[in-house]
Design a protein around this motif. Structure first.
Motif, PDB file in Angstrom:
ATOM      1  N   UNK A  68       0.842  -1.208   0.000  1.00 38.42           N
ATOM      2  CA  UNK A  68       0.000   0.000   0.000  1.00 38.42           C
ATOM      3  C   UNK A  68       0.873   1.253   0.000  1.00 38.42           C
ATOM      4  N   UNK A  69       1.919   1.227   0.861  1.00 39.45           N
ATOM      5  CA  UNK A  69       2.816   2.392   0.899  1.00 39.45           C
ATOM      6  C   UNK A  69       3.534   2.587  -0.430  1.00 39.45           C
ATOM      7  N   UNK A  70       3.957   1.468  -1.073  1.00 41.90           N
ATOM      8  CA  UNK A  70       4.640   1.570  -2.358  1.00 41.90           C
ATOM      9  C   UNK A  70       3.725   2.144  -3.429  1.00 41.90           C
ATOM     10  N   UNK A  71       2.477   1.635  -3.461  1.00 41.60           N
ATOM     11  CA  UNK A  71       1.522   2.143  -4.469  1.00 41.60           C
ATOM     12  C   UNK A  71       1.241   3.623  -4.240  1.00 41.60           C
ATOM     13  N   UNK A  72       1.082   4.024  -2.972  1.00 44.77           N
ATOM     14  CA  UNK A  72       0.819   5.440  -2.683  1.00 44.77           C
ATOM     15  C   UNK A  72       2.002   6.305  -3.107  1.00 44.77           C
ATOM     16  N   UNK A  73       3.242   5.859  -2.835  1.00 42.96           N
ATOM     17  CA  UNK A  73       4.401   6.647  -3.231  1.00 42.96           C
ATOM     18  C   UNK A  73       4.507   6.760  -4.752  1.00 42.96           C
ATOM     19  N   UNK A 110      12.082  18.067  -9.953  1.00 42.47           N
ATOM     20  CA  UNK A 110      11.979  16.855 -10.772  1.00 42.47           C
ATOM     21  C   UNK A 110      12.684  15.690 -10.091  1.00 42.47           C
ATOM     22  N   UNK A 111      13.814  15.964  -9.433  1.00 39.43           N
ATOM     23  CA  UNK A 111      14.525  14.908  -8.701  1.00 39.43           C
ATOM     24  C   UNK A 111      13.677  14.408  -7.529  1.00 39.43           C
ATOM     25  N   UNK A 112      12.951  15.305  -6.871  1.00 36.03           N
ATOM     26  CA  UNK A 112      12.083  14.909  -5.761  1.00 36.03           C
ATOM     27  C   UNK A 112      10.994  13.964  -6.250  1.00 36.03           C
ATOM     28  N   UNK A 113      10.362  14.321  -7.386  1.00 39.26           N
ATOM     29  CA  UNK A 113       9.322  13.446  -7.938  1.00 39.26           C
ATOM     30  C   UNK A 113       9.902  12.092  -8.327  1.00 39.26           C
ATOM     31  N   UNK A 114      11.095  12.102  -8.951  1.00 40.09           N
ATOM     32  CA  UNK A 114      11.732  10.837  -9.318  1.00 40.09           C
ATOM     33  C   UNK A 114      12.114  10.033  -8.075  1.00 40.09           C
ATOM     34  N   UNK A 115      12.525  10.693  -6.987  1.00 40.19           N
ATOM     35  CA  UNK A 115      12.849   9.995  -5.751  1.00 40.19           C
ATOM     36  C   UNK A 115      11.639   9.327  -5.116  1.00 40.19           C
ATOM     37  N   UNK A 120       8.959   4.130  -4.093  1.00 42.68           N
ATOM     38  CA  UNK A 120       7.842   3.183  -4.216  1.00 42.68           C
ATOM     39  C   UNK A 120       8.235   1.921  -4.943  1.00 42.68           C
ATOM     40  N   UNK A 121       9.048   2.055  -5.995  1.00 36.04           N
ATOM     41  CA  UNK A 121       9.484   0.866  -6.739  1.00 36.04           C
ATOM     42  C   UNK A 121      10.389   0.002  -5.877  1.00 36.04           C
ATOM     43  N   UNK A 122      11.281   0.614  -5.069  1.00 33.11           N
ATOM     44  CA  UNK A 122      12.163  -0.159  -4.187  1.00 33.11           C
ATOM     45  C   UNK A 122      11.355  -0.944  -3.167  1.00 33.11           C
ATOM     46  N   UNK A 123      10.247  -0.390  -2.666  1.00 27.26           N
ATOM     47  CA  UNK A 123       9.403  -1.127  -1.714  1.00 27.26           C
ATOM     48  C   UNK A 123       8.686  -2.288  -2.362  1.00 27.26           C
ATOM     49  N   UNK A 124       8.458  -2.243  -3.668  1.00 26.73           N
ATOM     50  CA  UNK A 124       7.785  -3.350  -4.355  1.00 26.73           C
ATOM     51  C   UNK A 124       8.742  -4.443  -4.809  1.00 26.73           C
ATOM     52  N   UNK A 132      17.033  -4.924  -2.057  1.00 30.24           N
ATOM     53  CA  UNK A 132      18.081  -3.892  -2.102  1.00 30.24           C
ATOM     54  C   UNK A 132      18.201  -3.294  -0.707  1.00 30.24           C
ATOM     55  N   UNK A 133      19.380  -3.412  -0.157  1.00 33.20           N
ATOM     56  CA  UNK A 133      19.616  -2.929   1.200  1.00 33.20           C
ATOM     57  C   UNK A 133      20.302  -1.559   1.137  1.00 33.20           C
ATOM     58  N   UNK A 134      19.777  -0.652   1.897  1.00 29.36           N
ATOM     59  CA  UNK A 134      20.337   0.690   1.993  1.00 29.36           C
ATOM     60  C   UNK A 134      20.784   0.926   3.428  1.00 29.36           C
ATOM     61  N   UNK A 135      22.079   0.811   3.683  1.00 29.72           N
ATOM     62  CA  UNK A 135      22.544   1.132   5.039  1.00 29.72           C
ATOM     63  C   UNK A 135      22.430   2.629   5.315  1.00 29.72           C
ATOM     64  N   UNK A 136      22.694   2.980   6.554  1.00 30.03           N
ATOM     65  CA  UNK A 136      22.494   4.378   6.968  1.00 30.03           C
ATOM     66  C   UNK A 136      23.443   5.319   6.233  1.00 30.03           C
TER      67      UNK A 136
END
Length: 896
Positions: A68-73, A110-115, A120-124, A132-136
């Protein structure tokens, strides 16, 4: 059971120190007991979030929450991107969101919209088996890269005002401006770009997973590859390189080679000597003199052709004529031909140029026949023009050509125009050159390239102010206007007596054609106020505005009788136009009070409407047609021209902006056809004084010297007035001209103004008898006779009645005029009647009745004692007697 027991247990605490022993339990020589830490630790545990809490929260979230969060993003990112593209322009929320993004992040929105879309795609992706792991540190690096990119977008935009760029939503927006302003205020823009570029590079490298080992590996491989390429490119070694020092060669003795017969043989150079010759070989190149600037060319010629100096040349005070001067005029070849203004001249470096002659630039004057009823020209003083000498002009020609040649611009000064204040040098921005085959080719230079060297030309010519006219209208030349060392004064009489002005005046045949000054070529320039139809004058204090207005007024007085041209003068300065008081051309005295000047402008609009009604009745398009149809028999009914002079409109606009702008705009829009023309001046050329509405109705403008190019744009819609010299130096923008024209205005002294005004005062008072007209001027006899019997007493201004009426109403009661209209309409007056119909109190109504009795509008009581008689019939002016009394009272000191 064990779980309940563990929850019911309380933490064991250590008893306080006081309970462990009595007062006597403390041993001598021991320190006091430290309070235990368990109570503080228990308080910290009370406010600490335990891991079990987060486990319970994660258990509450359903397993499909990530989807749900991915689709919303993804949806939010797409909607944000579409709102930036303004696909649905009618959506208020999308427009507000896009404005917020653009304002905050600028181009980075535009970068914000792409982010958002990428998050959302990373959550799916885990649902597809891709994790895909993103460390701090990677998340922090992404944020730092994003913010440094915003700062770089803002710094690399090239704008000077970074804050205004952020307000417009460009560059990096408000965030980019905030980040860039931190460093630009300390180290400047270039260093800030380097700092944020380094931060951006390091952050991107951390996000991509680049480590120090990877960098070392890449550098090692690059160095190895470069060494391999170097070995491949190195030629085959023919022999070992011998390194011999100078000291070794010095220790060795000279080698002598002998042939078989014992005679000395030819010595062969050693390897070290061959290497030395190859390394220090000198090649001499012959310099092409034509490709050098004249300064270097002259120095080279002097060094090559120099001979051993003689003792006379080596003397301390001897002449040194052997070295040609760089900025010398050269040798004149030939004599000037009749009708030509230049002769050939050879420069010291061999170039053939033009030597300009000033002797043929004298002005021809004509004979003037004037009406005997008009003032003679002897009133004005004649001042001769002081032209610069030939040496000054030709020195400037050499400096202009050599300065441009130093910047690889080979041009010729084709013509010279000498004016009273400046001299214009016409530069030809192209040259004709013949190649080796004999073909003629043109070498052109961009106009902008020459215009960019204005400061260098001013430095070379030692000019205070330099103006470039690119190009000169109607020619293929560029004008360089250089101030004369001794500027001349343009007298009004010299312009009147010039033949060119007389020819222009005879062609125009307009009573409003007056001289304005002389242009950069010294030619007289006249303007027709009837064709302008209005004139706007602006400039700083002391630049010549008041002198220009005085010269225009004096010219109108010189050429026109009072029944031909009338004047209205408004002078907030109180000292400039008051010199013209008392002349018969004025419709009234020069007004200096602000309130009265507003009343005069209102009267002028009413006079304009009255004249339009007269033109409508006679079916005439303009005042000339109307006067021609009246003929000589109805000469008294002819409408005179009215010229309105306002010396400082800025003062009026500051005190009464709405009334002033409304009246002036209405007069400027409609008063031309009825013969009413305005000449207004201001020393505040700003948009709040010269508004867009006023400026649009004044197509003819004069700009004197101003402080900046912004003021010049307000007046002329172009720069240039900031480079003027002042003291009458002006730029005249005609209504039908594409570019302004530089002039030197006419000068009129106080004595000349006093003489011409005294002439008309004496003629109006009957103290001056005009000379008898000549036999050829029979038509002028009726005009002279009609002008002499003027009333000696000063006339009353036509706007005086309206002003007196307004002043009286402001002194008494504003409702007085309404009360007069009421009682005149009812033909009876009483306090109760005024109180009832006007809705005011009884005391005020009674005071109004007393004022009506004082004015003579209301008489005695009627027999019923309830109301009074009204003594004025409908249609009569109730203020007539009061206005006449006040005007007689004002005129009594003047008549005495």
């Amino acid at each position: 059971m064990t779980q309940k027991k563990s929850q019911g247990e309380r933490p064991k605490t250590r008893p306080p120190a006081s309970t462990q022993g009595g007062p006597g339990s403390k041993k001598p020589g021991t320190r006091a007991a430290v309070p235990p830490e368990e109570p503080r630790r228990s308080r910290d545990e009370r406010y600490t979030v335990k891991p079990e809490f987060w486990d319970s929260v994660m258990d509450i979230i359903p397993p499909w929450g990530d989807e749900i969060a991915a689709v919303l993003l993804i949806v939010f990112g797409l909607v944000s991107f579409l709102s930036l593209l303004n696909v649905s322009g009618d959506s208020t929320i999308a427009a507000a969101w896009s404005n917020a993004l653009i304002s905050l992040f600028g181009y980075g929105s535009t970068i914000v919209c792409a982010g958002l879309l990428g998050l959302g795609i990373v959550l799916l992706l885990p649902r597809a088996g891709i994790v895909i792991r993103f460390p701090a540190r990677r998340i922090l690096s992404i944020e730092m890269a994003f913010f440094s990119a915003l700062a770089l977008l803002h710094l690399l935009s090239g704008a000077n005002e970074l804050r205004s760029l952020a307000r417009l939503g460009r560059g990096g927006g408000q965030v980019g401006w905030a980040l860039s302003s931190v460093t630009t205020g300390v180290v400047g823009v270039p260093m800030s770009v380097i700092i944020f570029s380094v931060i951006f590079t390091i952050s991107v490298a951390i996000v991509l997973g680049v480590r120090r080992v990877h960098i070392k590996t890449v550098l090692n491989r690059a160095s190895t590859r470069l060494l391999t390429i170097g070995r491949e490119l190195k030629p085959a070694d023919s022999g070992a390189r011998v390194t011999v020092s100078r000291f070794d060669e010095a220790l060795k003795g000279p080698k002598r080679a002998l042939d078989d017969s014992g005679a000395p043989a030819l010595m062969m150079p050693t390897v070290a000597q061959a290497q030395r010759v190859k390394a220090f070989h000198i090649m001499r190149v012959k310099i092409n003199l034509e490709s050098l600037p004249p300064s270097a060319r002259a120095a080279l010629l002097s060094s090559t052709t120099a001979q051993q100096p003689t003792p006379e040349e080596l003397a301390l005070f001897g002449k040194r004529d052997g070295i040609p001067q760089f900025n010398a005029i050269g040798t004149v070849k030939g004599k000037p031909v009749k009708g030509s203004t230049y002769v050939p001249v050879e420069r010291p470096d061999g170039r053939l140029k033009r030597y300009f002659v000033v002797s043929g630039l004298r002005e021809s004057r004509g004979n003037i026949r004037r009406d005997p009823a008009l003032p003679p020209l002897s009133i004005f003083k004649d001042i001769d023009l002081t032209l610069p000498d030939e040496r000054e002009i030709n020195n400037n020609v050499v400096l202009i050509e050599n300065t441009l040649l130093e910047f690889d611009i080979d041009v010729d000064v084709a013509d010279v125009k000498i004016g009273p204040t400046v001299t214009q040098y016409a530069v030809q921005p192209y040259r004709e050159k013949a190649n080796e085959e004999g073909e003629v080719a043109f070498s052109r230079t961009r106009v902008s390239k020459i215009a960019s060297l204005a400061s260098d030309l001013a430095l070379s010519l030692s000019a205070k102010r330099l103006r470039l006219e690119t190009p000169i209208p109607g020619t293929n030349y560029i004008g360089i206007e250089v101030p004369n060392r001794k500027p001349s004064t343009v007298a009004l009489r010299s312009v009147y007596e010039s033949k060119q002005y007389q020819d222009d005046a005879s062609k125009r045949k307009s009573p409003l054609f007056v001289p304005l000054g002389r242009d950069v070529a010294g030619a007289p320039v006249g303007i027709d106020l009837g064709q302008m139809p209005h004139l706007l004058i602006a400039g700083t204090t002391g630049s010549g505005k008041s002198v220009c207005i005085a010269a225009l007024a004096a010219a109108l007085l010189m050429d026109n009788s009072p029944d031909m041209v009338k004047m209205v003068m408004l002078d907030p300065k109180r000292v400039e136009l008051s010199r013209f008081n008392g002349i018969p051309h004025l419709l009234g005295p020069v007004e200096t009070d602000h309130e009265r000047m507003i009343g005069v402008l209102r009267w002028l609009t009413r006079e304009m409407d009255r004249r339009y009604k007269l033109l409508e009745e006679s079916a005439a398009r303009n005042i000339d047609t109307y006067n021609q149809r009246l003929g000589r028999r109805r000469k008294d009914e002819m409408l005179p021209y009215i010229v309105i002079f306002v010396d400082e409109i800025g003062d009026l606009m500051m005190n009464n902006p709405d009334e002033t702008e409304k009246s002036i705009t209405r007069l400027a829009q409609m008063a031309r056809a009825v013969g009413m023309h305005m000449v207004i001046a201001t020393q505040r050329p700003s948009v709040d004084v010269i508004t867009g509405l006023i400026k649009a109705n004044f197509p003819s403008r004069i700009a004197f010297s101003v402080a900046s190019g912004t003021d010049s744009r307000v007046i002329l819609d172009a720069v240039g007035a900031e480079n003027l010299m002042g003291r009458g130096d002006m730029l005249y923008q005609a209504a039908d001209a594409l570019a302004p024209r530089r002039l030197q205005g006419c000068w009129v002294s106080d004595d000349e103004v006093r003489e011409i005004t005294q002439f008309w005062r004496d003629q109006a008072a009957g103290r001056l008898t005009p000379a008898a007209p000549a036999a050829t001027a029979e038509t002028s006899e009726p005009e002279v006779v009609a002008e002499v019997p003027a009333p000696p007493a000063p006339s009353v201004a036509p706007w005086e009645r309206g002003l007196t009426r307004r002043e009286f109403l402001s002194e008494t009661d504003p409702l007085l005029e309404q009360a007069i209209a009421l009682v005149v309409a009812d033909q009876e007056a009483s306090a109760s009647q005024i109180q009832r119909k006007m809705g005011i109190g009884y005391p005020r109504a009674a005071r109004l009745v007393d004022l009506l009795v004082e004015l003579g509008i209301v008489g005695e009581f009627k027999p019923d004692r309830r109301s009074r008689f009204v003594l004025i019939k409908p249609g009569q002016d109730p203020f007539k007697d009061l206005i006449e009394k006040r005007m007689k009272r004002q005129q009594s000191p003047d008549s005495e």
